[in-house]
Design a protein around this motif. Structure first.
Motif, PDB file in Angstrom:
ATOM      1  N   TYR A 170       6.109   2.370  -0.042  1.00 43.34           N
ATOM      2  CA  TYR A 170       5.067   1.344   0.017  1.00 43.34           C
ATOM      3  C   TYR A 170       5.346   0.403   1.187  1.00 43.34           C
ATOM      4  O   TYR A 170       6.498   0.138   1.531  1.00 43.34           O
TER       5      TYR A 170
ATOM      6  N   THR B  39       0.834  -1.191   0.000  1.00 43.66           N
ATOM      7  CA  THR B  39       0.000   0.000   0.000  1.00 43.66           C
ATOM      8  C   THR B  39       0.875   1.249   0.000  1.00 43.66           C
ATOM      9  O   THR B  39       1.886   1.301   0.692  1.00 43.66           O
ATOM     10  N   LEU B  40       0.470   2.248  -0.782  1.00 40.74           N
ATOM     11  CA  LEU B  40       1.215   3.494  -0.842  1.00 40.74           C
ATOM     12  C   LEU B  40       1.140   4.217   0.492  1.00 40.74           C
ATOM     13  O   LEU B  40       0.074   4.358   1.086  1.00 40.74           O
TER      14      LEU B  40
END
Length: 317
Positions: free
Chosen positions: A246, A232-233
């Motif tokens: 990330y 996930t960013l």
């Protein structure tokens, strides 16, 4: 300092007090993913909420260093000193961090919960093993194994009484230990008024939050066209057009883009290639048409860093 990064990384992922009774390795292997998830959730806090003094060893390859850590909590704020015990003398002080600050690693683990086919458990298998002994204290061992080739594995030993992470081994797909962090002495009986190391320099903390939770990434001309599923960013409060970070709740990797410098003959100075130090890798790719080069840095396999770096694309102007 690499050790400081390791300590911070552990604090992002693990903590909090718990007590658990294990009769044998055989029985402990029957613990469900939900129990393992609960242990991870509880671990999120102990490193940050306890007062302690410790001697730790930090091994990367054949290089071994030792440090003294003093950690206290005063009025809801963390204060931590890190003193090198060998080599050149280096002292760091890390202070003023709110213990209630939320980080993406533990937040992702909590959001994904204990469902084996959701989130974190799509990409890692978690086993609770039997009792161990680290730094003279009873510990419980967690084995975290990746389900794909894009992540590393972890062997974590937690203090049975407090949940404090006492030892962390990061291993590759073949089970080889790439990096080890371990307490060799731990004293939990210290006052919150314990003084910090004199003349040490302060380490500033930058809060990091998952994209879409509290902060949105700024517009960029470039972006990776491939990221391993489950990552996930995450961005800092001060978004940086030249970097993206990330996390999957355990592993963290960052992508950096910088101007490409050419020689007088017009050839790019940067050559494609990768480097490894312990569990950390970096892979660099030049993009001459864009006048840029990209570097992926993180505690991931070289394959992952290479594929992410080579996947970068630029928006058409």
């Amino acid at each position: 300092m690499r050790l400081r990064l390791a300590v911070v990384a552990m604090s992002l992922m693990f903590g909090s007090a718990y007590t658990i009774s294990l009769e044998s390795d055989a029985e402990s292997q029957e613990f469900s993913a939900g129990v393992g998830s609960e242990l991870l959730n509880q671990m999120t806090h102990s490193h940050r909420e306890l007062n302690y003094r410790a001697i730790v060893s930090y091994q990367v390859g054949d290089q071994l260093n030792s440090y003294r850590i003093t950690h206290t909590v005063r009025d809801g704020k963390e204060f931590e000193s890190l003193e090198s015990l060998d080599g050149s003398h280096q002292d760091l002080v890390y202070h003023g961090h709110d213990i209630n600050c939320v980080h993406p690693g533990p937040q992702l683990i909590r959001l994904f919960g204990g469902e084996e086919e959701q989130g974190f458990y799509r990409y890692y298998d978690l086993d609770v093993k039997g009792a161990a002994r680290v730094a003279g204290r009873e510990a419980v061992t967690l084995m975290i194994r990746p389900r794909d080739v894009y992540r590393l594995g972890y062997k974590l030993s937690l203090d049975k009484e407090t949940g404090l992470l006492l030892r962390s081994d990061i291993v590759n797909q073949q089970g080889k230990v790439l990096e080890r962090f371990q307490y060799v002495m731990l004293d939990l009986n210290i006052s919150a008024d314990e003084p910090v190391v004199a003349d040490a320099r302060e380490v500033q903390h930058r809060d990091i939050k998952p994209d879409g939770v509290a902060v949105q990434a700024i517009a960029r001309r470039w972006q990776p066209n491939w990221i391993p599923a489950g990552f996930t960013l995450a961005q800092s409060e001060n978004n940086d057009e030249a970097a993206m970070t990330y996390t999957d709740g355990l592993a963290v990797m960052s992508v950096f883009v910088e101007p490409l410098v050419n020689t007088e003959a017009g050839q790019a100075v940067i050559a494609e290639g990768g480097m490894r130090r312990g569990a950390s890798v970096s892979y660099t790719v030049a993009f001459p048409d864009q006048g840029r080069f990209a570097t992926v840095v993180g505690e991931v396999p070289m394959l992952t860093a290479k594929q992410v770096a080579k996947s970068l694309t630029w928006a058409v102007q």
